[in-house]
Design a protein around this motif. Structure first.
Motif, short mmCIF file in Angstrom:
data_model
loop_
_atom_site.label_atom_id
_atom_site.label_comp_id
_atom_site.label_asym_id
_atom_site.label_seq_id
_atom_site.Cartn_x
_atom_site.Cartn_y
_atom_site.Cartn_z
N ASP A 120 0.85 -1.18 0.00
CA ASP A 120 0.00 0.00 0.00
C ASP A 120 0.89 1.24 0.00
OD1 ASP A 120 -1.91 1.95 0.33
OD2 ASP A 120 -3.03 0.87 1.87
N SER A 122 -0.39 4.30 -0.92
CA SER A 122 -1.35 5.39 -1.10
C SER A 122 -0.76 6.72 -0.63
CB SER A 122 -2.63 5.09 -0.33
OG SER A 122 -3.21 3.88 -0.80
N HIS A 123 -1.31 7.81 -1.20
CA HIS A 123 -0.76 9.15 -0.95
C HIS A 123 -0.68 9.48 0.54
CE1 HIS A 123 -0.64 13.58 -0.82
NE2 HIS A 123 -0.02 13.49 -1.99
N GLN A 124 -1.68 9.08 1.30
CA GLN A 124 -1.72 9.43 2.72
C GLN A 124 -0.65 8.71 3.55
OE1 GLN A 124 -4.14 8.04 0.96
NE2 GLN A 124 -5.16 6.36 2.03
N VAL A 149 -6.33 11.69 -0.37
CA VAL A 149 -6.48 10.28 0.02
C VAL A 149 -6.68 9.45 -1.24
CG1 VAL A 149 -7.86 8.60 1.29
CG2 VAL A 149 -7.44 10.88 2.26
N THR A 150 -5.82 8.47 -1.43
CA THR A 150 -5.91 7.60 -2.60
C THR A 150 -5.88 6.14 -2.14
OG1 THR A 150 -3.51 7.50 -2.92
CG2 THR A 150 -4.69 9.29 -4.02
N HIS A 151 -6.09 5.23 -3.10
CA HIS A 151 -5.97 3.79 -2.85
C HIS A 151 -5.04 3.22 -3.91
CE1 HIS A 151 -6.97 -0.21 -1.44
NE2 HIS A 151 -7.23 -0.57 -2.68
N GLU A 152 -3.80 3.03 -3.52
CA GLU A 152 -2.78 2.55 -4.45
C GLU A 152 -2.06 1.37 -3.83
OE1 GLU A 152 -0.43 5.93 -6.19
OE2 GLU A 152 -1.68 7.13 -4.83
#
Length: 210
Positions: A120, A122-124, A149-152
């Protein structure tokens, strides 16, 4: 005389009819025997040859199995990359920048393990932080003014690197991004990358006078 001739004729006819001597050389083609040999019956009732009456049975062959072994089960889905195989590094576009310019910073995340895994990023959870050389107090952080906030969660193959870059405006920041931000003075600084609880080593760079 006549009697004698008749006696003679009758005697010769009797001799002719009674003659059955095979050794005299007289052919017997016109003689029909009363009991002819049952030649056809002998052929029917004789012991038949096994090779002539019925062929040898062909031995049956048991069928062999031609099915292939079942394929192996599919591999399990990739697991999350543990911190022990996740490497975080930070790089600067140039060793020095004039004050007022926009340095380019990049965060690199590498799977150093032998297996593919997910992480994970994600940007956060990721950030780049600038500190003054020899200190740990942040001068600027990419997460202060960008609360995206992203989901990566990419799949990282062994040795694969994912990178994220940002241009720094050369000004200070604080959590919550307050309105008063100042341009950093010339000096020595260091860039640190972060991903969750993982932190990179410091990468030095300089801000030089105009």
């Amino acid at each position: 005389m006549i009697w004698a001739a008749g006696a003679l004729l009758g005697s010769s006819g009797a001799v002719k009819g009674a003659s059955d001597d095979h050794s005299a050389g007289v052919p017997l083609a016109n003689v029909s025997p009363s009991n002819p040999p049952p030649t056809g019956r002998l052929a029917q009732h004789g012991s038949p040859s096994s090779s002539a009456s019925s062929p040898s049975p062909t031995p049956s062959v048991a069928p062999t199995s031609s099915s292939s072994p079942p394929p192996p089960p599919p591999p399990p889905p990739p697991q999350p990359c543990p911190d022990t195989v996740t490497q975080v590094t930070a790089t600067v576009g140039a060793p020095s920048y004039p004050v007022g310019s926009r340095p380019v910073f990049t965060l690199h995340i590498t799977n150093t393990g032998p297996l593919a895994c997910t992480r994970d990023v994600s940007h956060q959870f990721r950030s780049l932080v600038v500190v003054a050389a020899g200190t740990t107090a942040p001068v600027w952080s990419s997460g202060d003014c960008y609360s995206l906030v992203t989901h990566e969660v990419p799949l990282l193959q062994p040795g694969q690197v994912v990178s994220y870059s940002v241009d720094w405006a050369g000004r200070t920041s604080a959590k919550g991004c307050p309105g008063s931000r100042t341009v950093v003075p010339p000096g020595q600084y260091a860039l640190i990358g972060q991903l969750g609880s993982l932190t990179s080593g410091p990468t030095p760079f300089a801000m030089t006078p105009k």
